[in-house]
Design an enzyme around this catalytic site. Structure first.
Site, PDB file in Angstrom:
ATOM      1  N   GLN A   1       0.816  -1.303  -0.216  1.00 52.70           N
ATOM      2  CA  GLN A   1      -0.049   0.033  -0.287  1.00 52.70           C
ATOM      3  C   GLN A   1       0.632   1.358   0.097  1.00 52.70           C
ATOM      4  O   GLN A   1       0.511   2.191  -0.809  1.00 52.70           O
ATOM      5  CB  GLN A   1      -1.002   0.205   1.253  1.00 52.70           C
ATOM      6  CG  GLN A   1      -1.709   1.161   1.504  1.00 52.70           C
ATOM      7  CD  GLN A   1      -2.857   1.169   2.294  1.00 52.70           C
ATOM      8  OE1 GLN A   1      -3.737   0.324   2.793  1.00 52.70           O
ATOM      9  NE2 GLN A   1      -2.299   2.109   3.613  1.00 52.70           N
TER      10      GLN A   1
ATOM     11  N   GLU B   1      -3.432   8.952  -1.477  1.00 53.23           N
ATOM     12  CA  GLU B   1      -2.817  10.203  -0.558  1.00 53.23           C
ATOM     13  C   GLU B   1      -1.519  10.967  -1.404  1.00 53.23           C
ATOM     14  O   GLU B   1      -0.731  11.460  -0.449  1.00 53.23           O
ATOM     15  CB  GLU B   1      -1.963   9.113   0.590  1.00 53.23           C
ATOM     16  CG  GLU B   1      -2.997   8.380   1.281  1.00 53.23           C
ATOM     17  CD  GLU B   1      -2.483   8.185   2.667  1.00 53.23           C
ATOM     18  OE1 GLU B   1      -1.187   8.089   3.099  1.00 53.23           O
ATOM     19  OE2 GLU B   1      -3.202   7.155   3.277  1.00 53.23           O
TER      20      GLU B   1
ATOM     21  N   ASP C   1       4.231   0.542   4.194  1.00 48.20           N
ATOM     22  CA  ASP C   1       3.108  -0.325   4.876  1.00 48.20           C
ATOM     23  C   ASP C   1       2.558  -1.378   3.849  1.00 48.20           C
ATOM     24  O   ASP C   1       2.178  -1.112   2.850  1.00 48.20           O
ATOM     25  CB  ASP C   1       2.008   0.873   4.873  1.00 48.20           C
ATOM     26  CG  ASP C   1       0.692   0.300   5.645  1.00 48.20           C
ATOM     27  OD1 ASP C   1       0.827  -0.767   5.993  1.00 48.20           O
ATOM     28  OD2 ASP C   1      -0.099   1.201   5.749  1.00 48.20           O
TER      29      ASP C   1
ATOM     30  N   GLU D   1       4.890  -1.529   8.195  1.00 44.11           N
ATOM     31  CA  GLU D   1       3.723  -1.624   8.813  1.00 44.11           C
ATOM     32  C   GLU D   1       2.898  -2.763   8.465  1.00 44.11           C
ATOM     33  O   GLU D   1       2.826  -3.077   7.271  1.00 44.11           O
ATOM     34  CB  GLU D   1       3.198  -0.395   8.814  1.00 44.11           C
ATOM     35  CG  GLU D   1       1.738  -0.164   9.023  1.00 44.11           C
ATOM     36  CD  GLU D   1       1.300   1.410   8.709  1.00 44.11           C
ATOM     37  OE1 GLU D   1       2.066   2.210   8.713  1.00 44.11           O
ATOM     38  OE2 GLU D   1      -0.278   1.390   8.612  1.00 44.11           O
TER      39      GLU D   1
ATOM     40  N   ASP E   1      -0.957  -1.457  12.802  1.00 44.91           N
ATOM     41  CA  ASP E   1      -2.075  -0.620  12.391  1.00 44.91           C
ATOM     42  C   ASP E   1      -3.373  -1.326  12.525  1.00 44.91           C
ATOM     43  O   ASP E   1      -4.029  -1.369  13.506  1.00 44.91           O
ATOM     44  CB  ASP E   1      -1.714  -0.013  10.837  1.00 44.91           C
ATOM     45  CG  ASP E   1      -3.003   0.964  10.617  1.00 44.91           C
ATOM     46  OD1 ASP E   1      -3.870   1.149  11.379  1.00 44.91           O
ATOM     47  OD2 ASP E   1      -3.106   1.052   9.267  1.00 44.91           O
TER      48      ASP E   1
ATOM     49  N   LYS F   1      -4.319   6.400  15.194  1.00 42.38           N
ATOM     50  CA  LYS F   1      -5.282   7.153  14.223  1.00 42.38           C
ATOM     51  C   LYS F   1      -6.430   7.331  15.273  1.00 42.38           C
ATOM     52  O   LYS F   1      -7.120   6.334  15.410  1.00 42.38           O
ATOM     53  CB  LYS F   1      -5.489   6.252  13.148  1.00 42.38           C
ATOM     54  CG  LYS F   1      -4.684   5.609  12.237  1.00 42.38           C
ATOM     55  CD  LYS F   1      -5.084   4.570  11.300  1.00 42.38           C
ATOM     56  CE  LYS F   1      -4.521   4.642   9.761  1.00 42.38           C
ATOM     57  NZ  LYS F   1      -4.703   3.292   9.070  1.00 42.38           N
TER      58      LYS F   1
ATOM     59  N   ARG G   1      -5.704   9.544   7.745  1.00 42.40           N
ATOM     60  CA  ARG G   1      -6.223   8.439   6.933  1.00 42.40           C
ATOM     61  C   ARG G   1      -6.212   8.739   5.379  1.00 42.40           C
ATOM     62  O   ARG G   1      -6.041   9.966   5.120  1.00 42.40           O
ATOM     63  CB  ARG G   1      -7.738   8.323   7.287  1.00 42.40           C
ATOM     64  CG  ARG G   1      -8.107   8.117   8.825  1.00 42.40           C
ATOM     65  CD  ARG G   1      -7.120   7.217   9.234  1.00 42.40           C
ATOM     66  NE  ARG G   1      -7.437   5.544   8.722  1.00 42.40           N
ATOM     67  CZ  ARG G   1      -8.227   4.558   9.166  1.00 42.40           C
ATOM     68  NH1 ARG G   1      -8.779   4.564  10.335  1.00 42.40           N
ATOM     69  NH2 ARG G   1      -8.292   3.257   8.426  1.00 42.40           N
ATOM     70  N   SER G   2      -6.295   7.938   4.659  1.00 45.09           N
ATOM     71  CA  SER G   2      -6.433   8.070   3.329  1.00 45.09           C
ATOM     72  C   SER G   2      -7.556   9.035   2.703  1.00 45.09           C
ATOM     73  O   SER G   2      -7.350   9.662   1.740  1.00 45.09           O
ATOM     74  CB  SER G   2      -6.429   6.939   2.642  1.00 45.09           C
ATOM     75  OG  SER G   2      -7.357   6.053   2.799  1.00 45.09           O
TER      76      SER G   2
ATOM     77  N   LYS H   1       2.657  10.322  10.055  1.00 43.90           N
ATOM     78  CA  LYS H   1       2.368   9.824   8.800  1.00 43.90           C
ATOM     79  C   LYS H   1       1.194  10.466   8.204  1.00 43.90           C
ATOM     80  O   LYS H   1      -0.026  10.176   8.793  1.00 43.90           O
ATOM     81  CB  LYS H   1       2.454   8.215   8.796  1.00 43.90           C
ATOM     82  CG  LYS H   1       1.829   7.595   7.656  1.00 43.90           C
ATOM     83  CD  LYS H   1       1.721   5.996   7.804  1.00 43.90           C
ATOM     84  CE  LYS H   1       1.076   5.464   6.458  1.00 43.90           C
ATOM     85  NZ  LYS H   1       0.655   4.178   6.822  1.00 43.90           N
TER      86      LYS H   1
HETATM   87  C1  LIG Z   1      -3.328   5.478   6.129  1.00 37.31           C
HETATM   88  C2  LIG Z   1      -3.750   4.259   6.099  1.00 37.31           C
HETATM   89  O1  LIG Z   1      -4.717   4.176   4.971  1.00 37.31           O
HETATM   90  P1  LIG Z   1      -6.014   4.167   5.588  1.00 37.31           P
HETATM   91  O2  LIG Z   1      -6.570   5.528   6.122  1.00 37.31           O
HETATM   92  O3  LIG Z   1      -6.773   3.817   4.112  1.00 37.31           O
HETATM   93  O4  LIG Z   1      -6.554   3.024   6.377  1.00 37.31           O
HETATM   94  C3  LIG Z   1      -3.064   3.283   6.579  1.00 37.31           C
HETATM   95  O5  LIG Z   1      -3.240   2.127   6.176  1.00 37.31           O
HETATM   96  O6  LIG Z   1      -2.163   3.311   7.488  1.00 37.31           O
HETATM   97 MG   LIG Z   2      -1.662   1.207   7.682  1.00 36.42          MG
END
Ligand SMILES: C=C(OP(=O)(O)O)C(=O)O
Ligand SMILES: [Mg+2]
Length: 423
Positions: free
Chosen positions: A161, A203, A240, A283, A310, A335, A364-365, A386
């Site tokens: 990702q 992103e 990640d 990650e 995560d 998060k 988040r994305s 991040k």
């Molecule tokens: C930021 C990320 O993506 P998402 O917000 O889609 O979970 C992540 O997986 O770390």
């Molecule tokens: Mg992640």
């Protein structure tokens, strides 16, 4: 200061989807805004993002979530002391009444909780980071910045990702961004030389027009070198894998190679990558249900590579404590909307600290112009941050806010010491 009014509204995120904004107004007229972001690759134990059918948004609407805030949450908040974050968050959790915030929505709760926090800082006349760190004993976080986006953020064009960089040779936050900007630009030039540029992922990382995951890694190393920087000592790689997106039950389906790997084989593949490439952080290397695999991977590389949970840890203090006893991971992504309130987010961060885990505050994305995340990372002294890539303003707003805080306040930079198990 007492809360006088709570407003809720539907706004739009960086993917053009509806999301929730809450505005808390204090008796003295000061106010705070809380905006809910949205993930695409989500852990199954995250606070539930409540969406409804609506007429037009294919189940993505948040109208009813917004109505719930106005109808149920606002009356509970009005008249309360805005500084009582823990008491207000506990009241929100009790009002929702479900273990995963499914009734009122984690999106409703995090927007409200963040709005309360902002309103308290505004009433104190302080920037948010400073309200969280009255003694100022904090540092600007070390950035993890995406160069190529893949997985669920890029139509699964590659399996991995996030292909990110960490400017571990930078002496300041501002310099870390400058070095990353150069790498980002050079990566774009390398992609343009391979064929027509295909834009960017969710992103802001370059669209991953690769036929192998390793090609992305080779191109990333090439971009660091093209930028005149030394891979490893000046700029390193963070990944990640987001393995929950392509694996469960210990089976992993790599679409790019049309191959299935078991947990051991994926683990070996990733260990090999850490030996071949200057990787300092990985990650979600294995899926959220593959605790044995996560523990095995941590045993194999955790002394020299940061292993971040995560989807597996979902910003939960209980999950972090459990992971520590299982020996899985040595760092946690934090998060706020996974937890659903500011108080629970802070508790997860504290549990990580108690377990000796490194902490990375993350956006988040699906994001908005909100820059609260950089204030949380700084004020909580998380060490790392991040928020995605360059070239998308919802991301740059956050990186640029960090530059402002660093210059105005003369705060130190966390630097590579913030990484788990380095050096
Ligand atoms: C930021 C990320 O993506 P998402 O917000 O889609 O979970 C992540 O997986 O770390
Ligand atoms: Mg992640």
């Amino acid at each position: 200061m007492r809360i006088r009014q709570v407003l809720a509204r539907r706004i739009w995120d960086s993917r053009g989807r509806p999301t929730v904004e809450v505005e808390v107004v204090n008796e003295d007229g000061t106010r705070g805004l809380g905006l809910a972001p949205a993930g695409a690759s989500r852990g199954t134990r995250e606070a539930v993002e409540l969406r409804d059918g609506g007429d037009r948004f294919k189940g993505l609407d948040v109208r009813r979530t917004v109505e719930g805030i106005a109808r149920e949450i606002a009356p509970v908040l009005i008249g309360r002391e805005v500084e009582d974050q823990a008491g207000i968050d506990a009241a929100l959790i009790a009002l929702d009444g479900t273990p995963n915030k499914a009734r009122l929505g984690g999106n409703a709760l995090i927007a409200t909780s963040l709005a309360v926090l902002h309103a308290a800082a505004a009433s104190a006349g302080l920037p948010l980071w400073r309200y969280l760190a009255p003694d100022r004993a904090v540092a600007l976080p070390l950035p993890q910045i995406q160069i190529f986006g893949g997985g669920a953020h890029a139509g699964r064009r590659v399996d991995v990702q996030d292909f990110m960089v960490i400017a571990n040779g930078a002496a300041s936050f501002e310099r870390a961004l400058e070095m990353t900007a150069e790498v980002y630009r050079c990566a774009g030039e390398l992609m343009a030389a391979r064929g027509p540029l295909a834009g960017v992922a969710d992103e802001g990382g370059w669209w991953p027009a690769f036929s192998r995951n390793e090609e992305a890694l080779d191109t990333l190393v090439g971009a660091i070198e093209k930028a005149g920087l030394v891979p490893g000592s000046e700029v390193s790689i963070a990944l990640d894998i987001a393995a929950s997106e392509f694996g469960r039950g210990g089976r992993y389906r790599l679409a790019l190679e049309n191959r299935e790997l078991d947990s051991d084989a994926l683990c070996e593949r990733l260990v090999r990558w850490t030996e071949r490439y200057p990787i300092v952080s990985i990650e979600d290397p294995l899926a959220e249900d593959d605790e044995q695999g996560l523990a095995a991977f941590t045993r194999a590389v955790g002394h020299r590579v940061q292993v971040v949970g995560d989807d597996y840890l979902v910003t939960s203090a209980d999950r972090v404590r459990h992971a520590a006893s299982a020996g899985a991971c040595n760092a946690v992504l934090i998060k706020p909307n996974q937890a659903g309130t500011v108080t629970e987010t802070r508790a997860a961060l504290q549990a990580a600290r108690d377990a000796g885990y490194a902490t990375i505050v993350s956006a988040r994305s699906g994001e908005t112009e909100d820059v609260a995340i950089v204030h949380l990372a700084t004020g909580w002294n998380a060490g790392q941050l991040k928020v995605g890539s360059f070239a998308r303003s919802e991301r740059m707003a956050k990186w640029n806010e960090g530059i402002r805080i660093e210059q105005r306040e003369g705060l130190p930079f966390a630097g590579p010491r913030a990484l788990a198990r380095m050096g």
